[in-house]
Write an enzyme that holds these catalytic residues in place. Structure first.
Site, mmCIF file in Angstrom:
data_model
loop_
_atom_site.group_PDB
_atom_site.id
_atom_site.type_symbol
_atom_site.label_atom_id
_atom_site.label_comp_id
_atom_site.label_asym_id
_atom_site.label_seq_id
_atom_site.Cartn_x
_atom_site.Cartn_y
_atom_site.Cartn_z
ATOM 1 N N SER A 242 155.258 -37.307 130.918
ATOM 2 C CA SER A 242 153.853 -36.959 130.781
ATOM 3 C C SER A 242 153.220 -37.730 129.617
ATOM 4 C CB SER A 242 153.727 -35.446 130.628
ATOM 5 O OG SER A 242 152.480 -34.993 131.041
ATOM 6 N N ASP A 469 151.355 -35.057 142.014
ATOM 7 C CA ASP A 469 151.403 -34.575 140.630
ATOM 8 C C ASP A 469 150.009 -34.115 140.236
ATOM 9 O OD1 ASP A 469 151.426 -34.420 137.755
ATOM 10 O OD2 ASP A 469 153.213 -35.682 137.760
ATOM 11 N N HIS A 497 154.911 -31.674 138.645
ATOM 12 C CA HIS A 497 154.659 -32.620 137.557
ATOM 13 C C HIS A 497 155.959 -33.208 137.062
ATOM 14 C CE1 HIS A 497 152.750 -34.590 134.302
ATOM 15 N NE2 HIS A 497 153.097 -33.736 133.369
#
Length: 528
Positions: A242, A469, A497
């Protein structure tokens, strides 16, 4: 109040460790256009015109930084068994190394195998504001083949967790902040939201002072290079998820010749301006909600009906509106407001394994019981049962607002942008648009701008993207892979995610082969 940030949801609650971005990232934009004039890539991603490229730093270490690069860490057992901990020093301000130090917490778990050791593998869970050491304690046991060959290492970035954390509010103040109406329906509610953002910023100044000026992503990446040298590694091996992909890509842009094996999972796109980032992310959450709704309506007991995904969206919007007028009881003093309910639903979008619980909690909320959605919201905000919050909620906007200029400078610009956000997501559009206002009141001027990262000369980098995502849309992974000169894109066709360590044998074996043997997968490899 889902402010602009990435964060980790509770592994205990959602049965997974996931990283996410919500609300917005900051950046410059015009008040009237969805994105600044520019070009559109083959992937359909809007690009601002004339974006700069992150320039590498000199290959040689400046003499003023030599003492930091030559320091020796004093390792000792961590509180959690099997790990070693240490404190590393870095200059608070790299432009003035003599102006004081910052102390950064480091932890490692030494390679467990007897074969050839590959060096250190630094991991970062995202955020900004994610506690990397805590993440290491969960990540280090897996995968066994990787930890057998690498010393698993984590460093809490500056301003985060054990590394001189940013602090802003008391726990009671944070409770009130998270309950602030984030979809204002009147001028009075707009003023109340703006006041909440101002008070939050003032709290950060009073409790964190000059630290707020020195917790940018570029500074955190420079700290990573000091750590690389202190650990005795010629190259940095890294797995970032991320926001951790932005941190890793920034390192690669600054030190391309020092990149070892680097995995960037759930990639962010540093080239986008704020408006494009926010709208595309809002659309990402809409994609995730649609996937949830498609699954929900197959169940006879779906609390959003069994007609269609469009009807499900209308029903959840109606629930939010009901809670805006009449918050639901939760069995404690706090009630489930619209803002907390929205945050709870957002938290469940990051992992499809949370969907059964979300169906149950939505049914409870419709019946007047908000306890379940409040628990999801608390996991998002990292609020403990005793009412305390982690510092991630404070470090996140502090980093975001320093990295890029504010997306909006006032409520009028948010109102002008609402149609584009609502088009991206009828369910979450308003909340995401108003969340983007938070950096408008930040007390420290931003030091960065949106930019390309090419990292010319870097070793092969593996970028990983998930097609549905919600937090880091797949188009961002495509964009980052196209920017990085040595990148290969690995695609996971699925929900949730990030992809590594989430159950796909194809993804895990491909990444493990890259980390262990340097094997780069074929171009455009897809896993399901």
């Amino acid at each position: 109040m889902a402010t602009s940030r990435l964060l980790r949801t509770s592994a205990a609650l959602l049965a997974a460790t996931a990283l996410l971005i919500s609300g917005c990232s900051s950046g410059s934009s015009s008040p009237d256009d969805e994105a600044s004039p520019g070009r559109t890539t083959e992937a359909g991603v809007q690009r601002p015109a004339g974006e700069p490229t992150l320039a590498p730093l000199p290959a040689s270490t400046p003499g003023s930084l030599r003492s930091y690069y030559d320091q020796k860490l004093s390792w000792h057992p961590c509180a959690s068994g099997g790990f070693e901990c240490a404190t590393m020093k870095a200059p608070l301000d790299y432009s003035h190394p003599g102006g004081g130090d910052i102390k950064l917490a480091v932890a490692r778990k030494k390679a467990t195998g007897t074969g050839h050791r590959l060096g250190s593998l630094l991991v970062n869970p995202g955020g900004p504001g994610g506690a990397a050491i805590e993440y290491l304690e969960k990540y280090a046991p897996q995968p066994a083949a990787v930890r057998a060959r690498y010393d698993m290492v984590a460093m809490d970035p500056r301003g985060v967790a054990h590394s001189q954390p940013v602090e802003c509010l008391t726990n009671q103040q944070m409770d009130r902040y998270t309950q602030t109406d984030q979809t204002p329906d009147s001028p009075a509610e707009v003023n109340k939201l703006a006041t909440a953002y101002r008070d939050f910023a003032k709290g950060c100044v009073s409790r964190s002072g000059k630290l707020l000026s020195h917790i940018s992503t570029v500074e955190a990446a420079r700290d990573m290079d000091v750590l690389r040298a202190v650990l005795g590694d010629k190259k940095l091996n890294y797995v970032g998820a991320s926001y951790g992909t932005f941190l890793g890509a920034t390192y690669a842009g600054l030190y391309p010749s020092r990149v070892g094996r680097m995995v960037l999972d759930g990639a962010m796109d540093p080239e986008l301006d704020a408006r494009a980032t926010n709208v595309q992310q809002t659309a990402g959450f809409n994609t995730a909600f649609t996937a949830f709704a498609e699954d929900c309506i197959k169940h006879k007991n779906c609390p959003l009906g069994t007609k269609s995904t469009a009807d499900a969206a209308q029903q959840i919007s109606a629930l939010f509106k009901k809670l805006d007028a009449h918050p639901a009881a939760t069995g404690e003093e706090r009630k489930l407001t619209e803002s907390l309910a929205t945050t709870g639903v957002i938290a469940a979008m990051y992992d499809q394994r949370a969907w059964p619980l979300l169906r149950e909690y939505l049914a409870q909320a419709k019946a007047g019981n908000g306890r379940g959605l409040l628990a999801f919201s608390d996991s998002y905000y990292e609020r403990s049962p005793n009412g305390s919050y982690s510092n991630q909620m404070y470090a996140n906007p502090a980093v975001n607002c320093l990295d890029l200029p504010p997306a909006f400078t006032g409520p009028g610009q948010v109102r002008a942008a609402l149609p584009s956000f609502r088009k991206a997501s009828p369910v979450f559009g308003d909340a995401f648009a108003w969340a983007a206002l938070n950096c408008a009141y930040w007390p420290v001027k931003s030091t960065g701008t949106a930019h390309r990262i090419e990292a010319k000369g870097a070793a092969p980098i593996l970028v990983v993207g998930t097609t549905r995502d919600p937090a880091t849309p797949y188009s961002w992974a495509q964009a980052l892979a196209s920017q990085l000169s040595s990148a290969t894109l690995l695609t996971y066709e699925g929900d949730g995610h990030t992809a590594y360590g989430r159950g796909s044998k194809c993804i895990d074996s491909t990444i493990d082969a890259y980390l262990l043997d340097g094997t780069v997968p074929p171009k455009n490899k897809h896993c399901k």
